[in-house]
Design an enzyme around this catalytic site. Structure first.
Site, mmCIF file in Angstrom:
data_model
loop_
_atom_site.group_PDB
_atom_site.id
_atom_site.type_symbol
_atom_site.label_atom_id
_atom_site.label_comp_id
_atom_site.label_asym_id
_atom_site.label_seq_id
_atom_site.Cartn_x
_atom_site.Cartn_y
_atom_site.Cartn_z
ATOM 1 N NE ARG A 188 -0.911 -0.491 4.927
ATOM 2 C CZ ARG A 188 -1.286 0.096 6.053
ATOM 3 N NH1 ARG A 188 -2.190 1.054 6.034
ATOM 4 N NH2 ARG A 188 -0.772 -0.274 7.206
ATOM 5 C CD GLU A 235 -17.428 2.393 1.310
ATOM 6 O OE1 GLU A 235 -18.683 2.416 1.313
ATOM 7 O OE2 GLU A 235 -16.761 2.497 2.350
ATOM 8 C CG HIS A 275 -6.112 -2.768 4.955
ATOM 9 N ND1 HIS A 275 -5.488 -1.708 4.340
ATOM 10 C CD2 HIS A 275 -5.972 -2.558 6.274
ATOM 11 C CE1 HIS A 275 -5.005 -0.889 5.256
ATOM 12 N NE2 HIS A 275 -5.277 -1.383 6.439
ATOM 13 C CG ASP A 297 -9.182 -4.565 11.151
ATOM 14 O OD1 ASP A 297 -9.155 -4.204 12.343
ATOM 15 O OD2 ASP A 297 -8.885 -3.812 10.208
ATOM 16 N NE ARG A 354 -3.423 -3.136 9.447
ATOM 17 C CZ ARG A 354 -2.501 -3.237 10.401
ATOM 18 N NH1 ARG A 354 -1.568 -4.178 10.326
ATOM 19 N NH2 ARG A 354 -2.500 -2.399 11.411
#
Ligand SMILES: Cc1ncc(C[n+]2csc(CCOP(=O)(O)OP(=O)(O)O)c2C)c(N)n1
Lengths: 275, 312
Positions: free
Chosen positions: B8, B55, B105, B113, B163
């Site tokens: 990223r 989004e 991610h 998460d 990520r």
């Protein structure tokens, strides 16, 4: 037996301690929105929500949907206080195989009604639960906790419109208005202008309170449960990170853990002695 | 010491590289700190469109910009790009608008998460859209190079980034990276491991352990899932006679599915697919997740031996 204001405040203090501990141990997670919502959750679970910790799947329970599912430490803290899970379970937050997944998950944790993590989904799910309650001739209530950033998702407003269309008086939203979302303040990310007016224009009944004042929270939750005619929303003005000075109103603590030093500051501010 | 970096960060760097092109516009959905578009936002606020947590709106705003001559780069988490899938399909892929979507991610590697954030289907769904180029680079350098190449591409794209940090392979090798061309990172003749994203370094580790058993495994970084480098796969199938794919993605429909489709119609060859076995993930550290999903290096090595045993 209802809990007194003093008892609720002490309950919330203990939950705050657990929230910070969970995020500190995991070195990850979402303290800000957990600390802003926790007074509301304590009053809701303490005095209003009709649930049975020894029978979490009880058909006719009230439903509580934490749509802002990243604020899971707050939910786990109150679920432990209510004995849905053990205080040991809190140590499994974000740990492989743990009851306390990163985002609340009904498959993993007793007392969780909705697997969240994707914002903007909980109100539609809550609407389904509310329709089901009506079809079953039940007077159970459905509470949905939303974040103020979260209501930028269009699907929230699809559900808001539909709930009024179907006159779902058993559907109740608690909006945690802490003015901060992921990257920054809502004001810079997406201005929402008059939030109460938006809900009113969708046909909802609205009440605004200070979301850290237990007396006002009690009045607000009374308003929600007494209102059976119309879908209703309690707009709680809160402070993100409430209770830990350096987290308060600080976008950096949306999704960040305290370091060792910050941790001890937090514990002492929350009146907890660290051994 | 191998340098470690997250893909990223390569995306964030590439946006800055391209900023001199005034047609480049960046769109965010309240995850710029995470996808790394924040650096562009800070330097070029006037060319950054904040879409809040929305989004679907972001994707069609990008479509409108693209249809007006701009080159929009929109990003969010891989999982939340999926919420705007139909916008991507009907509003972007169908009119073939050059909107570049980045999902960060991606995969179970994203970690604690938990399952709601671990996209394991993004490569598959975006691959099914006509006109859409699908990328999944393995390090920050190649992500930066590939993202820069998107600007020349007059069609939509989806890039998955990760990520967490993984080993860097392309320092000083930038010119080896081209959209649509797999890169042979390790040569070998007994079996070829075709990997993408965070699984490339796992594949390299697997090749090392196979070497101690006298097995020579080729390792390919297939950073472009679509269009697939079928020429290279054809060559690998001929040279090695056994293939393995490795991806942090559902076993259905991703890199493995794509390679299987090509082989079965063109050059049937033993293929073992390493991927998430059609199940959801959970909260765990990145390395724990790869083990739990049975996709880390040891599982790739086992798959390679199985593929070799299936040779006629
Ligand atoms: C659909 C979707 N988009 C993006 C995210 C990433 N995300 C997680 S929390 C968050 C900010 C939420 O802000 P708010 O609703 O105000 O929650 P709070 O401040 O109470 O934590 C974002 C963008 C997400 N979880 N779901």
């Amino acid at each position: 037996m209802t809990m007194s204001i003093d008892e609720l405040e002490e309950l919330a203090r203990r939950c705050r301690v657990e929230i910070v501990k969970m995020v500190y141990r995991a070195q990850a997670g979402h303290p800000g929105g957990s600390l802003s919502e926790i007074d509301l959750l304590c009053a809701l679970y303490g005095n209003y929500l009709r649930v049975k910790p020894d029978d979490p799947e009880w058909d006719d329970r009230d439903r509580f949907i934490l749509s802002k599912g990243h604020a899971s430490p707050g939910m786990y803290a109150i679920l432990a206080e209510m004995n849905f899970i053990s205080s040991q379970d809190l140590e499994s937050y974000r740990v492989l195989g743990g009851v306390c997944q990163g985002h609340v998950d009904s498959k993993w944790c007793p007392g969780v009604d909705f697997s969240a993590g994707s914002l903007g989904m909980g109100l539609s799910f809550g609407m389904g639960c509310a329709v089901a309650g009506r079809l079953s001739n039940s007077n159970r209530n459905v509470f949905v906790m939303l974040g103020d950033g979260e209501i930028q998702e269009g699907s929230v407003w699809e559900a808001a419109m539909a709930a009024k269309h179907h006159e779902l008086g058993n559907l109740k939203v608690i909006l945690d208005c802490n003015r901060i979302q992921n990257d920054d303040f809502c004001e810079t990310q997406m201005r929402m202008f008059d939030i109460p007016a938006k809900w009113r224009s969708f046909g909802w009944d609205v009440k605004e309170i200070d979301g850290h004042n237990m007396e006002q929270i009690t009045e607000g939750l009374d308003f929600l449960v007494q209102n059976k005619a119309n879908p209703s929303v309690l707009i709680a003005h809160t402070i993100k990170g409430k209770g830990v000075s350096y987290m308060e109103d600080n976008p950096a603590f949306h999704g960040a853990a305290p370091n060792d030093e910050q941790y001890s500051v937090a514990m002492s501010e929350l009146g907890e002695v660290v051994s | 010491m191998t340098r470690m970096a997250a893909t990223r960060d390569g995306y964030g760097q590439a946006l800055l590289d391209m900023a001199s092109n005034e047609k480049v516009v960046v769109l965010e959905a309240d995850l710029g700190k995470s996808t790394k578009s924040l650096h562009f936002r800070k330097a070029y606020p006037e060319r950054t469109v904040s879409c809040g947590i929305g989004e679907q709106n972001m994707m069609l705003t990008a479509a409108g910009l693209a249809a007006s001559g701009y080159i929009p780069f929109a990003s969010t988490f891989a999982i939340f790009t999926e919420r705007a899938f139909e916008q991507m399909r009907n509003g972007i892929a169908r009119p073939n608008l050059p909107v570049h979507l980045c999902g960060s991610h991606g995969g179970t590697h994203t970690g604690t998460d938990g399952s709601s954030a671990q996209s394991i289907e993004d490569l598959a769904i975006f691959r099914t859209l006509p006109n859409v180029v699908v990328l999944h680079p393995c390090d920050d350098v190649s992500t930066r190079v590939l993202t820069n190449q998107l600007i020349e591409l007059n069609q939509p794209s989806y890039t998955r980034t990760a990520r967490n940090k993984t080993p860097v392979f392309y320092d000083g090798r930038e010119n080896e990276v081209t959209i649509g061309k797999g890169v042979v990172l390790n040569t070998g003749s007994d079996v070829a491991i075709i990997a993408c994203g965070v699984m490339v370094s796992e594949a390299m580790k697997a090749a090392e352990s196979l070497a101690t058993k006298g097995i020579n495994a080729a390792v390919v970084d297939m950073h472009t899932i679509k269009p697939l480098d079928t020429e290279l796969i054809d060559k690998l199938a001929r040279d090695c006679g056994a293939l393995v794919t490795a991806e942090d993605h559902n076993i259905i429909g991703g890199l493995g599915g794509s390679v299987a489709e090509f082989l079965s119609s063109n050059i049937p060859t033993p293929l073992e697919r390493v991927g998430v076995k059609d199940r959801f993930g959970e909260s765990g550290q990145a390395a724990e997740m790869l083990d739990l999903m049975e996709i880390s290096a040891p599982f790739i090595a086992l798959a390679a031996e199985r593929a070799i045993n299936r040779k006629q």
